[in-house]
Design a protein around this motif. Structure first.
Motif, PDB file in Angstrom:
ATOM      1  N   ASP A  96       0.885  -1.108  -0.078  1.00  0.00           N
ATOM      2  CA  ASP A  96       0.112   0.269  -0.270  1.00  0.00           C
ATOM      3  C   ASP A  96       1.254   0.847   0.385  1.00  0.00           C
ATOM      4  O   ASP A  96       1.527   1.630   0.962  1.00  0.00           O
ATOM      5  CB  ASP A  96      -0.978   0.080   1.436  1.00  0.00           C
ATOM      6  N   ARG A 149      -2.582   0.433  -4.293  1.00  0.00           N
ATOM      7  CA  ARG A 149      -1.665  -0.678  -4.144  1.00  0.00           C
ATOM      8  C   ARG A 149      -1.332  -1.073  -4.776  1.00  0.00           C
ATOM      9  O   ARG A 149      -1.427  -1.031  -5.839  1.00  0.00           O
ATOM     10  CB  ARG A 149      -3.122  -1.931  -3.057  1.00  0.00           C
ATOM     11  N   GLY A 199      -5.468  -3.729   5.744  1.00  0.00           N
ATOM     12  CA  GLY A 199      -5.845  -3.410   4.015  1.00  0.00           C
ATOM     13  C   GLY A 199      -7.049  -5.031   3.341  1.00  0.00           C
ATOM     14  O   GLY A 199      -7.127  -4.452   2.611  1.00  0.00           O
ATOM     15  N   ILE A 201      -9.379  -6.283   4.619  1.00  0.00           N
ATOM     16  CA  ILE A 201     -10.545  -7.543   4.718  1.00  0.00           C
ATOM     17  C   ILE A 201     -11.335  -5.317   5.148  1.00  0.00           C
ATOM     18  O   ILE A 201     -10.495  -4.848   5.280  1.00  0.00           O
ATOM     19  CB  ILE A 201     -10.960  -8.101   5.054  1.00  0.00           C
ATOM     20  N   GLU A 202     -12.929  -5.126   4.310  1.00  0.00           N
ATOM     21  CA  GLU A 202     -13.151  -4.450   4.766  1.00  0.00           C
ATOM     22  C   GLU A 202     -13.904  -4.806   5.856  1.00  0.00           C
ATOM     23  O   GLU A 202     -14.607  -5.950   5.279  1.00  0.00           O
ATOM     24  CB  GLU A 202     -14.344  -3.392   4.005  1.00  0.00           C
ATOM     25  N   ARG A 218     -15.518  -8.088   4.032  1.00  0.00           N
ATOM     26  CA  ARG A 218     -15.721  -7.896   2.359  1.00  0.00           C
ATOM     27  C   ARG A 218     -14.193  -8.246   1.855  1.00  0.00           C
ATOM     28  O   ARG A 218     -13.726  -7.227   2.604  1.00  0.00           O
ATOM     29  CB  ARG A 218     -16.152  -6.314   2.211  1.00  0.00           C
ATOM     30  N   GLN A 220     -10.585  -8.057   0.496  1.00  0.00           N
ATOM     31  CA  GLN A 220      -9.584  -6.460  -0.574  1.00  0.00           C
ATOM     32  C   GLN A 220      -8.398  -7.386  -1.025  1.00  0.00           C
ATOM     33  O   GLN A 220      -7.930  -6.777  -2.055  1.00  0.00           O
ATOM     34  CB  GLN A 220      -8.937  -5.957  -0.137  1.00  0.00           C
ATOM     35  N   ASN A 258     -13.900 -11.683  -3.164  1.00  0.00           N
ATOM     36  CA  ASN A 258     -15.309 -11.497  -3.343  1.00  0.00           C
ATOM     37  C   ASN A 258     -16.713 -12.002  -3.260  1.00  0.00           C
ATOM     38  O   ASN A 258     -17.052 -11.740  -3.769  1.00  0.00           O
ATOM     39  CB  ASN A 258     -15.122 -12.154  -5.697  1.00  0.00           C
ATOM     40  N   SER A 260     -19.054 -12.023   0.372  1.00  0.00           N
ATOM     41  CA  SER A 260     -19.169 -11.436   0.952  1.00  0.00           C
ATOM     42  C   SER A 260     -18.993 -12.412   2.107  1.00  0.00           C
ATOM     43  O   SER A 260     -19.450 -13.748   1.505  1.00  0.00           O
ATOM     44  CB  SER A 260     -18.740 -10.231   1.277  1.00  0.00           C
TER      45      SER A 260
END
Length: 365
Positions: A96, A149, A199, A201-202, A218, A220, A258, A260
């Protein structure tokens, strides 16, 4: 006598001409030496480590996170680098990066100017299949930094991951900026907190009750991850007046690209006198670890076997340290009931089984 005067005048003239010519001859000789000797070329190079802004001729760059996940087998691009080490392993490397323009005019940078170098001098370019939209595309102006990223596939010994260096090359080749990835994180199995701060996952965290909280994950990253939701993970409310919540039963989940995930976690309240969630309240993941005694309690096998009521009173004993008559009641309708004498004995037993010193806890003294 007349001849003597001519001799003196002649000698003076010769000396005058000599003094005039000597500096000229010296300068000409120095010029010849300079033309015959190669001039050293200046190649400025700015270097630094992770988390530190490193300034080059045009760009200021910082690597905020560097982590990698082991791949099941070397890819063609990584294997083509070649290595004699039997320990070499294929890794996906995620960086990142923050980038800012130091000049007064707009500047552009291309994806192939970001080069990753390993300890043996092997170099790698960003993987275009993971790149998506290049985060630094277009003109970048001073005062409008970018973040994005970069992803690489490398073939290195696992112990050499923290010897990787990110290089940002100038198009003219006169300048380069290097960032040593000396704080490298290998993501084989990551905690929920590490996955969020890194960073990977969210998440969306939603209050439900004193006993449960909702968690949506979610991904990433373009790979599977094992995410460990550890006991003791704290959730902080987004509004004042609500209780912090703490995970009392851990679990590990596999996060696929992809896709969740929606989970319900077993939690307890960590602020006895604040309002509990009624449902729908937003929470965030706390970055600070819980108190040592609380973590010992939550990890104790006897605590994991206990009923929620006893677990909650035990947690409040540490987080709020109330006197025996000061506990908030639990159970039933209305205000509920405080711990009974039997429950105080059970709390004491839980503390002792967890190796917690009872000194200083008012209800157990």
């Amino acid at each position: 006598m007349h001849g003597w005067r001519k001799l003196v005048v002649g000698v003076a003239a010769i000396l005058f001409v000599g003094f005039c010519l000597i500096p000229l001859i010296i300068n000409l000789r120095q010029g010849d030496e300079e033309r015959s000797s190669p001039r050293p070329t200046s190649t400025p190079r700015a270097s630094g480590g992770m988390g530190t802004d490193v300034e080059g001729e045009t760009w200021r760059i910082v690597v905020n996170h560097a982590y990698g996940v082991q791949r099941p087998a070397p890819s063609a691009s990584a294997a083509s680098r070649g290595t004699d080490s039997p320990e070499a392993t294929s890794f996906l490397i995620y960086l990142d990066v923050g980038l800012a323009n130091r000049t007064d005019t707009g500047a552009t940078v291309k994806w192939d100017q970001f080069v990753l170098r390993d300890a043996d001098g092997g170099t790698y370019l960003p993987e275009t299949r993971y790149l998506g939209k290049f985060p630094f595309a277009g003109v970048i102006y001073q005062g409008t930094p970018r973040e994005g990223r970069l992803t690489y596939v490398v073939l290195v010994d696992p112990g050499a991951l923290d010897q990787l260096t990110l290089i940002l090359r100038e198009p003219r080749g006169l300048d380069r900026t290097e960032v040593a990835l000396d704080d490298f994180y290998l993501a084989e199995k990551v905690s929920l907190t590490e996955a969020v701060t890194g960073g990977m996952i969210e998440v969306a965290v939603t209050g439900q009750s004193l006993e449960t909280i909702g968690l949506e994950i979610r991904p990433q990253l373009e790979l599977s991850l094992e995410v460990d939701i550890e006991v003791g993970t704290l959730f902080k409310p987004q509004v004042e007046g609500l209780q912090d919540m703490v995970v009392r039963t851990g679990q590990t989940v596999v996060v696929e690209p992809n896709l969740s995930l929606e989970l319900e976690l077993e939690v307890a309240c960590a602020d006895m006198h604040l309002t509990g969630p009624a449902g729908g309240e937003g929470y965030t993941i706390g970055e600070e670890p819980p108190p040592d005694d609380l973590l010992r309690l939550l990890q104790a096998p006897e605590f994991q076997k206990a009923e929620f009521r006893l677990q909650q009173f035990s947690i409040w004993t540490i987080t709020d340290n109330p006197g025996r008559a000061d506990y908030v009641g639990l159970g039933g309708t209305g205000i509920g009931t405080p711990p009974s004498e039997l429950e105080f004995d059970q709390i004491r037993n839980l503390f002792e089984s967890a190796g917690i010193d009872l000194t200083g806890y008012s209800a157990l003294g």
